[in-house]
Design an enzyme around this catalytic site. Structure first.
Site, PDB file in Angstrom:
ATOM      1  NE  ARG A 160     -58.251   3.408 -18.972  1.00 13.97           N
ATOM      2  CZ  ARG A 160     -58.546   3.208 -17.699  1.00 13.97           C
ATOM      3  NH1 ARG A 160     -58.922   1.993 -17.294  1.00 13.97           N
ATOM      4  NH2 ARG A 160     -58.483   4.176 -16.813  1.00 13.97           N
ATOM      5  CB  SER A 239     -55.756   9.347 -21.070  1.00 15.89           C
ATOM      6  OG  SER A 239     -56.153   9.942 -19.848  1.00 15.89           O
ATOM      7  CD  GLU A 343     -57.119   5.090 -23.026  1.00 17.25           C
ATOM      8  OE1 GLU A 343     -58.313   5.039 -22.658  1.00 17.25           O
ATOM      9  OE2 GLU A 343     -56.212   5.522 -22.293  1.00 17.25           O
TER      10      GLU A 343
END
Length: 351
Positions: A160, A239, A343
């Protein structure tokens, strides 16, 4: 290039949250994107680049600068090589590659947002990451004021993360190039246990491309991870937290807290990561810390389908969302000594 003033930004995000931008430009060509960026840089005006808005948390006060919405189009397929304009809708592009019989991104179906965002986050799900198929990223470099082509090896991809995320004010992605696989209508080998189980096959097996895509879409929908205007569980950024990656000492400390809190026979999820570290599950941590599906009594709550998604139930503000996120972060840290990291990108606010 369309220009609006005091323009609402909430409708451009999947959270449907955030105040207005002082100025909103919508660019439909690479030249317009570059011109808008150069103008903002020359005048010292704060710049916010918006793609699909699926990874943005914008403050209630909005953005006092120029918001640039990238709405470029371009899907060019030559053999197994694919080039996408940054503004292409990602899930539509995945569907077209499946229709073309090409494997490599089929398990990334249903992910909201634009193609230009995928290298920034190194978007991944169900055993695939874009870093495994991206060959080059074409971007405008705000430091050198040039359009540059950056090969995969210089993108610094990791979980990520990427060079583009590490230097958020430097590069504006214009185009992304991929190398896919022609496997006689079959998918890439399935790496994710849940996907293999859902399809009744073993990890490492290949399945028909369309079946892989449909299975992933079904799994995502069951977790509220496919956009649906009528389903508030999808009014989210997917998420909200990344899965923590712990060094050996931190992981041992975490295991001790798990055993103290839940019992010596409880084993948390653990997956090998780089440099001898261990990745664990943010969703597991959130749930075991007491934040179960549907948690919350206000207009921002945890999804009723997945503990990793924080959602706007329709009347939330960004501050409502952040209050919930902070509560979750504090609760997980108190329970397990692990600090969750958000995130989505925050604009004008922070946890």
């Amino acid at each position: 290039m369309q220009e609006l003033h005091d323009a609402p930004l909430a409708p451009l995000t999947t959270f449907r949250l955030g105040g207005p931008a002082a100025r909103l430009l919508t660019a439909t060509t690479d030249a317009e994107v570059i011109a808008a960026v150069r103008e903002a840089d020359a005048s010292g005006t704060p710049l916010l680049v918006i793609g699909g808005g699926s990874n943005l948390v914008i403050g209630d006060k909005g953005f006092d600068g120029t918001a640039l919405r990238i709405a470029t189009k371009g899907f060019e397929l030559s053999g197994t090589s694919l080039e996408l304009a940054a503004g292409e809708v990602w899930t539509d592009a995945v569907a077209r590659t499946v229709e073309a019989g090409l494997a490599g991104i089929e398990c990334l179906a249903g992910i909201p947002g634009s193609a230009g965002a995928t290298p920034i986050q190194n978007v991944g799900a169900y055993g695939q990451e874009v870093s495994s198929t991206i060959t080059e990223v074409v971007a405008y470099d705000r430091r050198t004021r040039e359009t540059v082509t950056i090969p995969n090896t210089e993108c610094a991809f990791s979980y990520r993360h990427s060079r583009f995320k590490a230097e958020p004010d430097r590069f504006v992605v214009l185009r992304v190039r991929f190398e896919l696989e022609e496997a006689n209508g079959l998918s890439a080998p399935l790496k994710y246990p849940e996907t293999a189980r859902a399809m009744g096959v073993e990890q490492g097996d290949r399945v028909p491309l369309s079946a892989a895509r449909e299975t992933v879409l079904g799994l995502r929908a069951g977790k509220g991870m496919v956009l649906d205007p009528e389903d508030h569980d999808t009014w989210s950024a997917g998420s909200f937290f990344t899965n923590p990656i712990l060094d050996p000492a931190a992981f041992q400390g975490f295991l001790g807290r798990v055993h103290d809190r839940l019992g010596p026979d409880v084993t948390p999820p653990a997956f090998p990561a780089e440099d001898g570290r261990t990745k664990t599950s943010a969703a597991w941590l959130i749930d075991r810390a007491g934040f179960t599906k549907g948690y919350g009594s206000g207009p921002a709550r945890i999804s009723t389908k997945h503990t990793l998604a924080l959602t706007n139930r329709g009347a939330a503000t960004t501050e409502d969302l952040l209050a919930l996120a902070r509560e979750v972060v504090a609760g997980v840290h108190a329970a397990f000594g692990v600090t969750l990291v958000n995130e989505p990108v925050t604009v004008g606010v922070s946890l």
